[in-house]
Design a protein around this motif. Structure first.
Motif, short mmCIF file in Angstrom:
data_model
loop_
_atom_site.label_atom_id
_atom_site.label_comp_id
_atom_site.label_asym_id
_atom_site.label_seq_id
_atom_site.Cartn_x
_atom_site.Cartn_y
_atom_site.Cartn_z
N ALA A 89 -0.85 -3.30 -1.08
CA ALA A 89 -1.33 -2.21 -0.38
C ALA A 89 -1.02 -1.72 0.86
CB ALA A 89 -3.55 -3.01 -0.59
N ASN A 90 -0.18 -2.71 1.54
CA ASN A 90 0.32 -2.36 2.61
C ASN A 90 1.40 -1.66 2.93
OD1 ASN A 90 2.22 -3.89 1.56
ND2 ASN A 90 2.18 -6.01 2.92
N MET A 91 1.63 -1.12 1.43
CA MET A 91 3.09 -0.49 0.86
C MET A 91 2.28 1.19 0.91
SD MET A 91 6.22 -2.06 1.38
CE MET A 91 7.00 -0.31 0.44
N ASN A 92 1.10 1.34 1.13
CA ASN A 92 1.37 2.97 0.99
C ASN A 92 0.97 3.43 1.86
OD1 ASN A 92 -0.20 2.16 -1.61
ND2 ASN A 92 -1.97 1.81 -1.42
N ASP A 93 1.60 4.49 1.38
CA ASP A 93 1.86 5.89 2.47
C ASP A 93 0.60 5.61 2.99
OD1 ASP A 93 3.99 7.91 3.67
OD2 ASP A 93 2.35 8.59 2.54
N GLU A 94 0.79 6.31 4.51
CA GLU A 94 -0.21 6.76 5.58
C GLU A 94 -2.16 6.30 5.28
OE1 GLU A 94 2.16 8.94 7.20
OE2 GLU A 94 0.56 9.56 7.83
N ALA A 95 -1.07 4.42 5.83
CA ALA A 95 -2.28 3.67 5.66
C ALA A 95 -3.64 3.69 4.68
CB ALA A 95 -3.11 3.90 6.60
N GLY A 96 -2.68 3.48 3.18
CA GLY A 96 -3.52 3.88 1.60
C GLY A 96 -3.75 5.22 1.16
N SER A 97 -3.04 6.20 1.98
CA SER A 97 -3.68 7.67 1.18
C SER A 97 -2.33 7.56 -0.07
CB SER A 97 -3.46 9.20 2.34
OG SER A 97 -2.28 8.91 3.04
N GLN A 98 -2.54 9.19 -0.05
CA GLN A 98 -1.22 9.16 -1.46
C GLN A 98 0.63 8.62 -1.24
OE1 GLN A 98 -1.12 13.93 -2.76
NE2 GLN A 98 -2.74 14.01 -1.08
N PRO A 99 0.81 8.01 -2.06
CA PRO A 99 2.72 7.41 -1.46
C PRO A 99 3.33 8.95 -2.15
CG PRO A 99 1.38 6.63 -3.50
CD PRO A 99 0.27 7.39 -3.04
N ASN A 100 3.41 9.69 -2.68
CA ASN A 100 3.99 10.77 -2.98
C ASN A 100 4.15 11.47 -1.59
OD1 ASN A 100 4.18 10.31 -5.51
ND2 ASN A 100 3.26 10.95 -6.23
N LEU A 101 3.73 11.49 -0.66
CA LEU A 101 4.18 12.71 0.58
C LEU A 101 4.95 12.22 0.61
CD1 LEU A 101 0.71 11.97 2.48
CD2 LEU A 101 1.36 14.03 1.35
N ASN A 102 5.66 11.53 0.72
CA ASN A 102 7.39 11.27 0.94
C ASN A 102 8.26 12.24 0.16
OD1 ASN A 102 7.32 9.07 2.77
ND2 ASN A 102 6.83 7.49 1.63
N ARG A 103 7.99 12.81 -0.82
CA ARG A 103 8.38 13.28 -2.08
C ARG A 103 8.66 14.43 -1.28
NH1 ARG A 103 7.78 11.31 -7.57
NH2 ARG A 103 8.64 8.38 -7.84
N HIS A 104 7.31 15.03 -0.70
CA HIS A 104 6.82 16.28 0.50
C HIS A 104 8.14 16.54 1.15
CE1 HIS A 104 2.44 16.81 -1.83
NE2 HIS A 104 3.63 16.52 -2.63
N SER A 105 9.39 17.11 0.39
CA SER A 105 10.57 17.63 1.77
C SER A 105 11.35 18.43 0.67
CB SER A 105 10.92 15.98 1.89
OG SER A 105 12.55 15.39 0.66
N CYS A 106 12.56 18.34 1.90
CA CYS A 106 13.98 19.21 1.10
C CYS A 106 14.54 18.26 0.73
CB CYS A 106 14.68 20.48 2.01
SG CYS A 106 13.46 21.07 4.17
N GLY A 107 14.35 16.98 0.61
CA GLY A 107 15.40 15.52 -0.13
C GLY A 107 16.10 15.33 1.65
N SER A 108 17.59 14.83 1.13
CA SER A 108 18.54 14.47 2.65
C SER A 108 18.36 15.88 3.40
CB SER A 108 19.71 14.07 2.19
OG SER A 108 19.54 13.41 1.28
N PHE A 109 17.83 15.93 4.87
CA PHE A 109 17.75 17.05 5.79
C PHE A 109 18.24 17.59 6.51
CE2 PHE A 109 16.06 19.65 8.74
CZ PHE A 109 15.81 20.25 8.48
N PHE A 110 19.91 16.21 7.15
CA PHE A 110 20.51 16.26 7.87
C PHE A 110 21.97 15.94 6.43
CE2 PHE A 110 17.60 16.31 10.91
CZ PHE A 110 17.74 17.22 11.75
#
Length: 420
Positions: free
Chosen positions: A291-312
Motif C-alpha cells: 500500500a505504501n508504494m502506491n502512486d499518489e497515496a493510493g491512486s493508480q500506479p500507472n501514472l508513472n508511465r504517462h511520460s515521454c520516457g527519459s526526458f533529458f
C-alpha cells in the motif's frame, strides 16, 4: 483538387490522444497510410502545400504544445517484418540474419519477433516505446545495447530531392541519441531547423537489421546482470534477458501504459498478445504492490508511465567540465560531437543532486511531476497540459544549471515550445 492524403483522412484526434504523455493540442489533419506509396504521397502532399509535417510512431518521444498543430500528422500503419535468408544479404557469415522491418512496426513487437525467432542483438531494448522508424532517428539505447549496432541500412524518402534512397550504416552517422536523420531537424541542440522540423528531411520507410542467429547473448550491463543473478559478460538465453529487461523497466515505471492500445485510436498499433500479457502483468503487480508504494497515496500506479520516457539526455562534457563535477558524480568515457574524447555523466544523478527528487512537483497541486520511481521521467499525473510539463522541465533545467553549470537538453522532440 483531391489529393492522396484526402482519401486517407480518418477521424481527427488530438495529440494528447496520440502521445504517451497525454498532452498536446488539436490536429489539422490526421492520415494513416496503409502502403509505402500512400505514405510517400502523404508526405509529398504536405510538403507541396507548405504544411507543417509531423510523422509519428508510437508518440512516445514527443512533447507538443497545447495549441492546435496547424499541419499534417502522419502515422505509418505498415506492420511488415521480413526475414531475408538469401546469400546476398547473409554474406559469408551464415550466423548473421538480415531482417527488414517497415517503419510503422511497433518497436517492442519487433524485439519480441526477434527473440521468439532466436535472433539476438536487440533483446536489451525490450520495452522501449515507439516504432522501428523512430528507433533509428533517435538511435535508441538501453542496458548495453544501441540500435546502431544492429542496423545494416535504412531505406528513406528524401523530402528535398523527392527520391527514395538507401542509407548505409555509415551514412546514418549514429551517435549518442543522434543520427543524420535527427541532425537534419536541428541547427543546434534543441534548436529546430527552419527547413525540417518536426520531421527529418529523410523519412524512414524501412530498416534492415543484421542480427545473430543465436538464442543467447552476453549480459552487458551491471543492473541487468544483477537482476539475472549473473556476472557482466556472462551469456544467457535472450528470452530470459528480455524478461529481465521488462521487469527492470517496469520497476522504474519506464514502460508505457499498455491500456492505451485498447483505445479506438490506438488499436492495431501493437501486437495484441503483447498488450494482453502486459495488462495481465500490470494487474498482478497491482495486487502484489504494498500500500505504501502506491502512486499518489493510493491512486493508480500507472501514472508513472504517462511520460515521454527519459526526458533529458545524459550530458557529454569536456574533460575540463567534468573535473568540476563532485567526486561522486558518475563518469563514463564518451565522444564529443566534434570527435574529441569526452565524459558522459548521468542526467538522473544531476537532477536528484540538484534537489529534484522522485515525485517532485513545482507546486503541491501541480498536475505534472517527476515519476515517483525515476527522476529522469517527467509525468502527467492526471489532467496535465503541455505547459505544465514544460514548467516542470524548465524548473529542473534551471536548478541543475544553477547547481552544476550544466544545461540539460530534452530528449523528446519538443514542438511549439522552447526548452533550450
Amino acid at each position: 483538387m483531391t489529393t492522396h492524403a484526402d482519401s486517407l483522412k480518418t477521424t481527427t484526434p488530438t495529440l494528447a490522444q496520440l502521445t504517451t504523455i497525454g498532452v498536446g493540442g488539436a490536429v489539422g489533419r490526421f492520415i494513416e497510410p496503409q502502403s509505402e506509396e500512400e505514405f510517400i504521397a502523404a508526405v509529398r502532399d504536405a510538403d507541396a502545400a507548405g504544411s507543417p509535417l509531423l510523422v509519428i510512431g508510437g508518440g512516445s518521444n514527443l512533447l507538443i504544445a497545447d495549441e492546435p498543430f496547424h499541419g499534417v500528422v502522419v502515422r505509418d500503419k505498415r506492420q511488415g517484418i521480413s526475414v531475408l535468408d538469401d546469400d546476398a544479404h547473409a554474406g559469408a557469415n551464415a550466423s548473421v540474419v538480415a531482417i527488414v522491418a517497415q517503419a510503422g512496426v511497433n518497436w517492442d513487437d519487433f524485439v519480441d519477433f526477434c527473440v521468439v525467432s532466436g535472433f539476438s542483438g536487440v533483446e536489451g531494448l525490450s520495452g522501449v516505446p515507439g516504432s522501428v522508424g523512430a528507433s533509428v532517428v533517435q538511435n535508441i539505447g538501453a542496458y548495453g545495447q544501441e540500435v546502431a549496432s544492429t542496423v545494416s541500412s535504412v531505406r528513406i524518402f528524401d523530402r528535398e530531392s523527392g527520391s527514395i534512397r538507401q542509407l548505409d550504416r555509415d551514412d546514418m552517422r549514429f551517435g549518442y541519441r543522434s543520427s543524420a536523420l535527427k541532425s537534419s531537424m536541428y541547427s543546434a541542440p534543441a534548436v529546430p531547423s527552419g527547413d525540417y522540423f518536426p520531421t527529418p528531411r529523410y523519412v524512414v520507410l524501412s530498416v534492415t537489421f543484421a542480427l545473430r542467429r543465436n538464442g543467447t547473448d552476453e549480459v552487458a550491463f551491471g543492473q541487468l546482470a544483477k537482476a539475472l543473478g549473473v556476472a557482466v559478460g556472462e551469456r544467457m538465453p535472450i528470452a530470459d534477458i528480455r524478461r529481465a529487461v521488462l521487469k527492470v523497466r517496469a520497476a522504474k515505471g519506464m514502460l508505457e501504459d499498455p491500456g492505451r492500445y485498447l483505445l479506438p485510436l490506438m488499436r492495431g498499433c501493437k501486437n495484441f498478445h503483447i498488450v494482453a500479457d502486459a495488462l495481465s502483468a500490470n494487474s498482478l503487480a497491482s495486487r502484489e504492490q504494498p500500500a505504501n508504494m502506491n502512486d499518489e497515496a493510493g491512486s493508480q500506479p500507472n501514472l508513472n508511465r504517462h511520460s515521454c520516457g527519459s526526458f533529458f539526455m545524459n550530458p557529454i562534457l569536456t574533460k575540463a567540465q567534468a573535473e568540476k563535477l563532485p567526486p561522486d558524480a558518475p563518469r563514463f568515457d564518451a565522444t564529443l560531437p566534434d570527435g574529441e574524447p569526452g565524459v558522459k555523466t548521468s542526467a538522473a544523478w544531476l537532477i536528484d543532486h540538484a534537489g529534484f527528487h522522485k515525485g517532485y512537483k513545482v507546486r503541491p497541486d501541480a498536475k505534472a511531476g517527476l515519476s515517483t520511481l525515476h527522476t529522469l521521467a517527467l509525468t502527467n499525473r492526471g489532467g496535465a497540459k503541455a505547459s505544465d510539463v514544460a514548467e516542470l522541465a524548465r524548473a529542473i533545467q534551471n536548478g541543475v544549471e544553477a547547481k552544476f553549470g550544466i544545461r540539460l537538453v530534452p530528449e523528446p522532440v519538443v514542438v511549439g515550445m522552447d526548452l533550450r
